[in-house]
Design a protein around this motif. Structure first.
Motif, PDB file in Angstrom:
ATOM      1  N   ARG A  48      38.923  14.148   8.178  1.00 11.86           N
ATOM      2  CA  ARG A  48      39.533  14.844   7.052  1.00 11.86           C
ATOM      3  C   ARG A  48      41.014  14.997   7.368  1.00 11.86           C
ATOM      4  O   ARG A  48      41.425  14.932   8.523  1.00 11.86           O
ATOM      5  CB  ARG A  48      38.909  16.226   6.837  1.00 11.86           C
ATOM      6  CG  ARG A  48      37.467  16.185   6.347  1.00 11.86           C
ATOM      7  CD  ARG A  48      36.903  17.581   6.184  1.00 11.86           C
ATOM      8  NE  ARG A  48      37.588  18.331   5.142  1.00 11.86           N
ATOM      9  CZ  ARG A  48      38.396  19.363   5.362  1.00 11.86           C
ATOM     10  NH1 ARG A  48      38.675  19.750   6.595  1.00 11.86           N
ATOM     11  NH2 ARG A  48      38.967  19.999   4.352  1.00 11.86           N
ATOM     12  N   ASP A  65      43.108  17.170   8.151  1.00  9.30           N
ATOM     13  CA  ASP A  65      43.514  18.456   8.667  1.00  9.30           C
ATOM     14  C   ASP A  65      44.814  18.296   9.446  1.00  9.30           C
ATOM     15  O   ASP A  65      45.466  17.242   9.399  1.00  9.30           O
ATOM     16  CB  ASP A  65      42.408  19.092   9.513  1.00  9.30           C
ATOM     17  CG  ASP A  65      41.969  18.171  10.651  1.00  9.30           C
ATOM     18  OD1 ASP A  65      42.800  17.369  11.119  1.00  9.30           O
ATOM     19  OD2 ASP A  65      40.794  18.245  11.058  1.00  9.30           O
ATOM     20  N   PHE A 123      41.334   9.598   0.532  1.00  6.81           N
ATOM     21  CA  PHE A 123      42.297  10.372   1.308  1.00  6.81           C
ATOM     22  C   PHE A 123      43.564  10.674   0.498  1.00  6.81           C
ATOM     23  O   PHE A 123      44.180  11.734   0.684  1.00  6.81           O
ATOM     24  CB  PHE A 123      42.655   9.634   2.603  1.00  6.81           C
ATOM     25  CG  PHE A 123      41.568   9.679   3.638  1.00  6.81           C
ATOM     26  CD1 PHE A 123      41.132  10.888   4.149  1.00  6.81           C
ATOM     27  CD2 PHE A 123      40.961   8.516   4.083  1.00  6.81           C
ATOM     28  CE1 PHE A 123      40.123  10.940   5.103  1.00  6.81           C
ATOM     29  CE2 PHE A 123      39.945   8.557   5.031  1.00  6.81           C
ATOM     30  CZ  PHE A 123      39.527   9.774   5.535  1.00  6.81           C
ATOM     31  N   GLU A 175      42.674  13.663  -1.446  1.00  7.19           N
ATOM     32  CA  GLU A 175      42.631  14.847  -0.586  1.00  7.19           C
ATOM     33  C   GLU A 175      44.036  15.335  -0.256  1.00  7.19           C
ATOM     34  O   GLU A 175      44.304  16.542  -0.259  1.00  7.19           O
ATOM     35  CB  GLU A 175      41.869  14.532   0.706  1.00  7.19           C
ATOM     36  CG  GLU A 175      41.670  15.756   1.587  1.00  7.19           C
ATOM     37  CD  GLU A 175      40.910  15.452   2.867  1.00  7.19           C
ATOM     38  OE1 GLU A 175      40.910  16.313   3.770  1.00  7.19           O
ATOM     39  OE2 GLU A 175      40.314  14.353   2.972  1.00  7.19           O
TER      40      GLU A 175
END
Length: 926
Positions: A549, A551, A581, A584
């Motif tokens: 992810r 992060d 992505f 995201e």
């Protein structure tokens, strides 16, 4: 209150007036919150009473005149109809206003006699003409006037007098005794006004601004006002001017507070700071009961909903009267209170920010914790604010250096250009490192930030200050290994400057980081660029992506894994990952990551032959963050943009990008190869082969020197060969092409197909058809539609060259359709015979009379083609590309008779009569 309610109140007052006119005196006590229309009702009623033959005497209480004896009675006296009554009344008032003589009795008995005399004058007036005495805001009336009105209220029951008084129905006011006395009279009637309903607000907006404004603003006005007329009018004025509540609304909020009770202002300010009634009361040191009363009063005034201001403008308005020091002190109190009550770190930190001070022992820890939580939840902007204040207020050098490094990382997530601009702290961090206050891991992070912007000398200086290798802690060794993996693929020239950990340190870290995605992903990319595609690396990249992810620490991991897929000729498998992505990154409001991922998506689109998408995504990557913020990595999106723009035939549109300055340090990085390759392709396609050859040869020299010379990355030899062919150096071109073929073998269908296309161009005419057919097959399988279209265009021309014009015509339609699908206008406008045939064939197949759509496919073909069996589809695809029945027989290992039978069924299913009418789109399933 709706318009019907207002009419009912007016009717009630008129009924009371008729009763008073008949000799049955009445009292009307009009109450309601601020701005419910009390004053408006009294004024309108006074006018109507005059029309009905009554004598209205009006007065208004005022906070400023509360200490003026008989001030309200004086206003009533001014309205007396005759000079005789007016003079008598005023004389009484002047006598009552005199202070008692020394040694005389108290003031109260004198007032009582005067009150009796004044009421007698009013009763005498009512005998001549019905009397309406209307006092607005009676709660602000002076004490003497209130005594007189109370006295009169007890004596009007059988007089032709209607006494109308108005007061708010909340708060503690001196008129409470008067109201109690008045309301207990049996001839008193209560008139309670309310705020406007939603329908009432809509009617008021319609009355003031018209029906269209009511449609636009009525609902919003009701939300902002709760029906408070003053707030409705102010909100409407602001909404009509700017679309948002503003100055007029803020003024109305303050006016409502003043009119309701000035004592509410401290509570309003505390509520604006704390956001919650209970906490606001504790901030002021008030008990729950007092806080609840204030909240009820403000709610009744329409200022609050659910214990909170209806809009931030209202909260800002009540704080605007405080100077900077007073507001900071209030937030400092709030910070201490919320900290002691164990409020969330973000709440406490928010007050510290507004205080601009973090000197308390606990404040730095709160700011760091709030920043940590914000970064975890993608709140990068507030995290930067918390860290900035913490950095400014921290006096511990080691801790200050750690905060500064965290701040660099946080700013990097928004814009890689910001940290360097921010690193006026660079000198301070370097000094901290020199004095042992900056950890080795933080120093390496700082060095990477410097390298991104091409500050190689400064980065070397930072790394040189790491000290003895034995002093490197585990965190520093981890960051060293992560940096080493990144440098192998991105800045190989800098690798020698990276310190080597002690063998036992490296071994311990290697064991503990065996499954570390960051290192594994960077190693996969470096190995792919140095040794070429490997199936196990592709598998590893997809596994890494499945568990990643975006992060705080994973952007490099995701980027390296995606590039591993792309440079392994698996762009089709990278698409869905990259899109996920990108979405995201957008959700996380991370422009820097969006930009880097957009550049990757542009490279995917380019390798799949979608030129328009490649140009769009590359342009977006350069717009999300500035070219300066891209640092040395600008070569990647810029190179892609130049290739896509030139291939689309739009060279003039991209001349600015072609001339864009790039950092000199970029020439030491992988991004230089992408930039030089793109610049060389741009020059080649714009008719400048010598310039192209210079850029492409430099690209080759760099990739060879760094050990990144794999054709799946940048097949520079092929484009250099194309430049040589255009310069008439076919022999040298063949040497480069054969070297490229030897370097990649058959592992990359895309590169192999591109090489065969150029080998055909550099060879004899009689060999071109065979080579180009193989090239087209490979490029179709490789998934690059643009390179496939180029091969088909060349094959069309090759057929013309050997006199097979029928096949050329058939293939030209397919080539034209594919070129348009790729937005490769450069192929359609080519002056060569082959491209001319492509354009001519596309125009021919676009005529409606031939039953074709504009893209060269027969009307209804996609649906009809779905009815073909797999075997029929393979035969149809080859036939559409111009292969003879015998050639199809050889390719598919079936007899010529079987081919003919298949074609008969194919023609029937597709409703065509000849081979050249077969649609171009058939090859997609072949």
């Amino acid at each position: 209150m709706a318009p019907d309610d207002a009419r009912q109140d007016a009717v009630l007052l008129m009924d009371l007036l008729r009763e008073a006119t008949a000799g049955r005196g009445r009292i009307a006590m009009v109450t309601g919150a601020v701005a419910t229309g009390k004053s408006e009702l009294l004024h309108d009623f006074a006018d109507r009473a005059l029309d009905q033959g009554a004598l209205p005497l009006s007065a208004t209480g005022s906070r400023a005149e509360r200490d003026l004896p008989f001030g309200v009675l004086s206003q009533l006296a001014q309205n007396a109809p005759t000079a005789e009554h007016r003079a008598a009344t005023l004389e009484l008032l002047r006598e009552g206003a005199r202070p008692p003589a020394p040694g005389a009795q108290s003031f109260e008995p004198v007032n009582a006699r005067l009150v009796d005399a004044l009421c007698a004058v009013l009763r005498e007036l009512s005998e001549r003409r019905p009397l309406v005495i209307a006092v607005d805001d009676v709660h602000h009336a002076d004490h003497a006037s209130q005594l007189c009105l109370s006295y009169l209220a007890r004596r009007v029951k059988y007089a032709r007098i209607l006494l109308v008084l108005s007061a708010p129905d909340h708060g503690a006011h001196p008129q409470d005794v008067l109201r109690t006395e008045v309301q207990r009279q049996p001839h008193c009637r209560q008139v309670r006004l309310a705020h406007l309903s939603a329908e009432g607000v809509a009617a008021r907006v319609r009355e003031r601004a018209g029906g269209q404004a009511a449609g636009f603003f009525a609902t919003r006005c009701h939300e902002l006002s709760g029906g408070n007329r003053l707030l409705v009018d102010a909100a409407l004025e602001d909404l009509g001017a700017t679309g948002e509540p503003g100055e007029r609304y803020a003024e109305a909020v303050l006016a409502c507070l003043q009119r309701a009770d000035p004592g509410l202002l401290p509570m309003a300010r505390a509520l604006a700071v704390m956001g919650e009634p209970g906490a606001a009361g504790r901030l002021l040191g008030q008990g729950e009961a007092a806080a609840a009363r204030a909240v009820r009063a403000m709610t009744g005034a329409g200022l609050l909903a659910g214990g909170r201001f209806r809009h931030q403008v209202a909260a800002s308005a009540v704080l605007a009267g405080l100077d900077g020091g007073e507001l900071a002190a209030l937030h400092r109190q709030a910070a201490e209170l919320t900290y002691l009550e164990s409020a969330p770190a973000a709440v406490v930190a928010g007050h510290l920010l507004r205080t601009g001070h973090a000197g308390d022992p606990w404040a730095l820890s709160v700011l760091e914790e709030a920043a940590k939580q914000a970064l975890r939840d993608d709140g990068v902007e507030p995290a930067i604010e918390y860290l900035t204040l913490a950095w400014q207020e921290c006096h511990d050098e080691r801790r200050r250096a750690r905060i500064a490094t965290t701040l660099v990382r946080a700013k990097w997530r928004i814009d890689p250009g910001t940290p360097i601009g921010h690193l006026a702290e660079l000198t301070e961090l370097t000094e901290a490192l020199r004095h042992g206050h900056l950890g080795g891991g933080d120093a390496i992070v700082l060095a990477r930030a410097l390298l991104w912007h091409g500050h190689a000398a400064e980065a070397r200086d930072v790394l040189s200050r790491l000290g003895d290798r034995e002093e490197l802690d585990r965190e520093a060794v981890v960051e060293l290994e992560a940096a080493r993996a990144w440098l192998r693929s991105s800045w190989p020239a800098f690798l020698p400057h990276l310190p080597e950990p002690m063998p036992e340190q490296a071994s311990a870290v290697a064991r503990s980081l065996g499954g570390d995605r960051r290192l594994e992903s960077a190693d996969a990319l470096a190995s792919t660029l140095r040794e070429g595609p490997q199936e196990e690396l592709v598998t590893a990249a997809e596994r890494i992506l499945r568990g990643s992810r975006l992060d705080e620490m994973s952007m490099d991991t995701v980027e390296c894994a995606l590039l591993t897929l792309i440079y392994s000729d698996r762009a089709d498998r990278a698409v869905s990952w990259c899109d996920a992505f990108v979405a995201e990154a957008a959700d996380r409001h991370a422009p820097s990551r969006q930009a880097r991922l957009s550049a990757i998506r542009a490279e995917i689109a380019l390798r799949r032959g979608d030129l328009a998408a490649a140009a769009r995504d590359a342009q977006r990557a350069l717009e999300l963050i500035s070219p300066e913020s891209w640092g040395v990595a600008i070569g990647a999106p810029l190179g892609i943009l130049l290739i896509a723009g030139a291939a689309m035939g739009r060279h003039p549109d991209y001349l600015t990008q072609a001339a864009l300055p790039v950092p000199e340090a970029m020439l030491e990085t992988r991004f230089a190869a992408q930039y030089l390759y793109g610049k060389g392709r741009f020059a080649l396609m714009s008719g400048q082969p010598r310039r192209a050859l210079r850029d492409l040869r430099m690209c080759g020299e760099l990739t060879e020197a760094w050990g990144l010379d794999v054709p799946e990355f940048v097949p520079w030899r092929l484009d250099a060969a194309e430049a040589l062919i255009r310069l008439g150096e076919a022999e040298e071109a063949r040497g480069l092409i054969e070297a490229q073929l030897a370097g990649c073998g058959k592992r990359s269908k895309r590169v192999h197909g591109m090489a065969l296309r150029l080998l055909a161009a550099a060879g004899e005419v009689r060999h071109r058809v065979m080579l180009l057919r193989r090239a087209a097959d490979l490029l179709q399988a490789g998934g690059d539609r643009y390179e496939h279209a180029r091969a088909l265009v060349d094959l069309t021309e090759a057929y013309h060259a050997i006199g097979e014009h029928r096949r050329a015509g058939m293939l030209g339609g397919r080539a034209g359709a594919l070129a348009r699908e790729c937005h490769a206008d450069s192929l359609l406008r080519s002056p060569s015979r082959g491209a001319a045939a492509v354009t001519s064939s596309a125009r021919h197949h676009g005529r409606v009379g031939h039953g074709r759509s504009a893209d060269g496919t027969r009307n209804g073909t996609p649906e009809a083609a779905a009815t073909l069996s797999e075997a029929e589809h393979r035969v149809a695809a080859l036939a559409a590309e111009g292969y003879s029945n015998r050639e199809i027989s050889g390719k598919l290992f079936i007899t010529v008779s079987t081919v003919e039978q298949h074609l008969t069924r194919i023609y029937r299913k597709l409703d065509v009569s000849r081979r050249r009418d077969l649609p171009a789109g058939l090859s997609g399933r072949a």
